[in-house]
Design an enzyme around this catalytic site. Structure first.
Site, PDB file in Angstrom:
ATOM      1  N   TRP A  19       1.375  -1.505  -0.199  1.00  0.00           N
ATOM      2  CA  TRP A  19      -0.061   0.007   0.091  1.00  0.00           C
ATOM      3  C   TRP A  19       0.733   0.743  -0.427  1.00  0.00           C
ATOM      4  CZ3 TRP A  19      -4.335  -0.623  -1.523  1.00  0.00           C
ATOM      5  CH2 TRP A  19      -5.465  -1.306  -0.870  1.00  0.00           C
ATOM      6  N   HIS A  24      -0.824   3.302   3.299  1.00  0.00           N
ATOM      7  CA  HIS A  24      -0.304   3.923   4.125  1.00  0.00           C
ATOM      8  C   HIS A  24      -0.761   4.938   5.454  1.00  0.00           C
ATOM      9  CE1 HIS A  24       0.519  -0.388   5.238  1.00  0.00           C
ATOM     10  NE2 HIS A  24       1.577   0.056   3.557  1.00  0.00           N
ATOM     11  N   ASP A  63       7.963  -0.748   6.182  1.00  0.00           N
ATOM     12  CA  ASP A  63       8.824  -1.000   4.391  1.00  0.00           C
ATOM     13  C   ASP A  63      10.301  -0.259   4.665  1.00  0.00           C
ATOM     14  OD1 ASP A  63       6.878  -1.839   3.555  1.00  0.00           O
ATOM     15  OD2 ASP A  63       5.672  -0.140   3.109  1.00  0.00           O
ATOM     16  N   ARG A  66      11.943  -3.016   6.092  1.00  0.00           N
ATOM     17  CA  ARG A  66      12.081  -4.729   5.537  1.00  0.00           C
ATOM     18  C   ARG A  66      13.143  -4.662   5.159  1.00  0.00           C
ATOM     19  NH1 ARG A  66       6.940  -4.842   2.027  1.00  0.00           N
ATOM     20  NH2 ARG A  66       8.563  -7.191   1.318  1.00  0.00           N
ATOM     21  N   HIS A  78       5.032  -9.525   6.122  1.00  0.00           N
ATOM     22  CA  HIS A  78       3.996  -8.369   5.531  1.00  0.00           C
ATOM     23  C   HIS A  78       3.007  -8.738   4.556  1.00  0.00           C
ATOM     24  CE1 HIS A  78       5.975  -4.377   5.213  1.00  0.00           C
ATOM     25  NE2 HIS A  78       7.212  -4.989   6.707  1.00  0.00           N
ATOM     26  N   HIS A 134       1.315  -0.527  10.780  1.00  0.00           N
ATOM     27  CA  HIS A 134       1.397  -0.869   9.154  1.00  0.00           C
ATOM     28  C   HIS A 134       1.018  -1.993   8.756  1.00  0.00           C
ATOM     29  CE1 HIS A 134       3.669  -0.426   5.504  1.00  0.00           C
ATOM     30  NE2 HIS A 134       3.920  -1.670   5.418  1.00  0.00           N
ATOM     31  N   ASP A 138      -1.187  -3.357   5.426  1.00  0.00           N
ATOM     32  CA  ASP A 138      -1.224  -4.044   4.838  1.00  0.00           C
ATOM     33  C   ASP A 138      -2.011  -5.468   4.325  1.00  0.00           C
ATOM     34  OD1 ASP A 138       1.103  -3.142   3.642  1.00  0.00           O
ATOM     35  OD2 ASP A 138       2.170  -4.586   4.978  1.00  0.00           O
ATOM     36  N   HIS A 144      -1.225  -8.459  -1.170  1.00  0.00           N
ATOM     37  CA  HIS A 144      -1.021  -9.182   0.723  1.00  0.00           C
ATOM     38  C   HIS A 144      -1.770 -10.346   1.152  1.00  0.00           C
ATOM     39  CE1 HIS A 144       2.211  -5.348   1.357  1.00  0.00           C
ATOM     40  NE2 HIS A 144       1.042  -5.516  -0.767  1.00  0.00           N
ATOM     41  N   HIS A 167       0.317  -6.176  -8.813  1.00  0.00           N
ATOM     42  CA  HIS A 167       0.640  -6.269  -7.009  1.00  0.00           C
ATOM     43  C   HIS A 167       0.906  -4.875  -7.161  1.00  0.00           C
ATOM     44  CE1 HIS A 167       1.790  -7.109  -2.929  1.00  0.00           C
ATOM     45  NE2 HIS A 167       2.429  -5.854  -2.655  1.00  0.00           N
ATOM     46  N   ASP A 171      -1.065  -1.340  -5.021  1.00  0.00           N
ATOM     47  CA  ASP A 171      -0.301  -0.662  -3.897  1.00  0.00           C
ATOM     48  C   ASP A 171      -0.128   0.817  -4.318  1.00  0.00           C
ATOM     49  OD1 ASP A 171       0.333  -3.338  -1.925  1.00  0.00           O
ATOM     50  OD2 ASP A 171       2.527  -3.150  -2.663  1.00  0.00           O
TER      51      ASP A 171
END
Ligand SMILES: *[C@@H]1O[C@H](CO)[C@@H](O)[C@H](O)[C@H]1NC(C)=O
Length: 332
Positions: A19, A24, A63, A66, A78, A134, A138, A144, A167, A171
């Site tokens: 996202w 987010h 994010d 990660r 996620h 977060h 997600d 997701h 994807h 997002d």
């Protein structure tokens, strides 16, 4: 030279967000609009931020983390890779779909316990809260909650003239097409519009269902229901005629027009759920302090490392091998 490095850094972070940044931060602002004032103080205290963007300011931290060497272990948190069979059948099965390194369901469960723990450092409590802000976002993004073609990362599409993947348009491209930008101010105004829809508009009659069964003492069950809710849209909205048809032609505007109401719905849901989730946690934390608990409760046991949450080790499926091969990230 220096400015080009900075620009590159920003572009990388922007592209990598699940996202995207806009989604987010919008989820976070919606939550801020619905939490009790005591919850707001509780969260501001944990985060050390009394500004009026205290949740939005940390909404994309997970994010950024990660994609660092130190935070790579958190990448599987996620998503949950549902090995179902869209578009003919959509489903989530924790033992089948949550990877050995964890998934969004185990992560929400783990960090819901940890944010309440009195046995970990205050910085670890803050980390837990940032992860919750977060991951509750997600888990509402349908892709997701889907293993097919690595959550749609390997479905190549064209969106409004740009070559990207399925994807990524969920997002980022579709939310940004709708709102025209991804600044904090764009998120704030989108959140204001969705908040109005929740209070007095078309979501008013739906919002009770979004939080039905919400139970912080059974975070796994609650977040599994959220994952199943989002996963169902993979069959009904994301790829109702399969994914192959999406690989030719431009998905703007026809596909976009059909999908964008679901994007908005899922962002609104995430924000409203996050508010109620944090309200429940903050209320329980306040009560806990008053009672001065002596007994080790279930949450504390989970809080130590959460390992009991994970499914038993098993042979990796093809979908899990593909996910590992791209480093548990998103392609863009
Ligand atoms: C729970 O969180 C801690 C701290 O981030 C982490 O070390 C641990 O691996 C997590 N456990 C699970 C099952 O996600």
């Amino acid at each position: 030279m220096r400015s080009s490095i900075v620009l590159f850094g920003l572009a990388a972070v922007h592209g990598a967000n699940a996202w995207g940044t806009l989604g987010h931060e919008t989820v976070a602002y919606i939550a801020q609009n619905f939490v009790a004032s005591s919850t707001a103080s509780w969260a501001q205290n944990i985060l050390g931020d009394t500004s009026d963007s205290y949740l939005a300011n940390v909404a994309t931290w997970a994010d950024t983390f990660r994609y660092t060497t130190a935070g790579k272990w958190s990448a599987p948190f996620h998503f949950i890779d549902a090995e179902d069979n869209p578009p003919s059948s959509c489903s989530i099965d924790y033992d089948r779909d949550c990877g050995a390194g964890g998934c969004v369901v185990s992560a929400i469960t783990n960090y819901t316990a940890r944010v309440q723990s009195t046995k970990i450092s205050s910085s670890e409590v803050a980390t837990a809260l940032k992860f919750i802000v977060h991951f509750v976002g997600d888990i509402t993004q349908p892709l997701h909650d889907e293993a097919y073609e690595v959550g749609g990362n390997d479905v190549d599409v064209t969106f409004d003239g740009t070559s990207t993947n399925l994807h990524h348009i969920w997002d980022t491209n579709m939310p940004e097409e709708l709102r025209g930008g991804y600044q904090l101010s764009d998120a704030k105004s989108w959140a204001a519009d969705l908040t109005t829809m929740i209070n007095t508009g078309s979501y008013k009659s739906q919002k009770a269902a979004w939080i039905s069964g919400l139970d912080i003492s059974n975070a796994k069950k609650t977040s599994l229901a959220w994952a199943a809710d989002a996963n169902a849209y993979v069959c009904s909205v994301v790829m109702p005629n399969g994914a192959t048809t999406l690989e030719s032609g431009d998905l703007y505007p026809t596909y976009y027009n059909n999908a964008i109401p679901t994007v908005e719905l899922q962002i609104a849901k995430a924000g409203y759920r996050l508010a109620k989730w944090l309200d429940a946690i903050a209320a329980k934390s306040a009560k806990k302090r008053d009672v001065d608990l002596e007994d080790e409760d279930e949450d504390e046991v989970v809080a130590t490392n959460g390992m009991s949450l994970l499914p038993l080790p098993r042979q990796l499926s093809d979908a899990q091998l593909r996910r590992a091969a791209i480093g548990y990230g998103c392609k863009h």
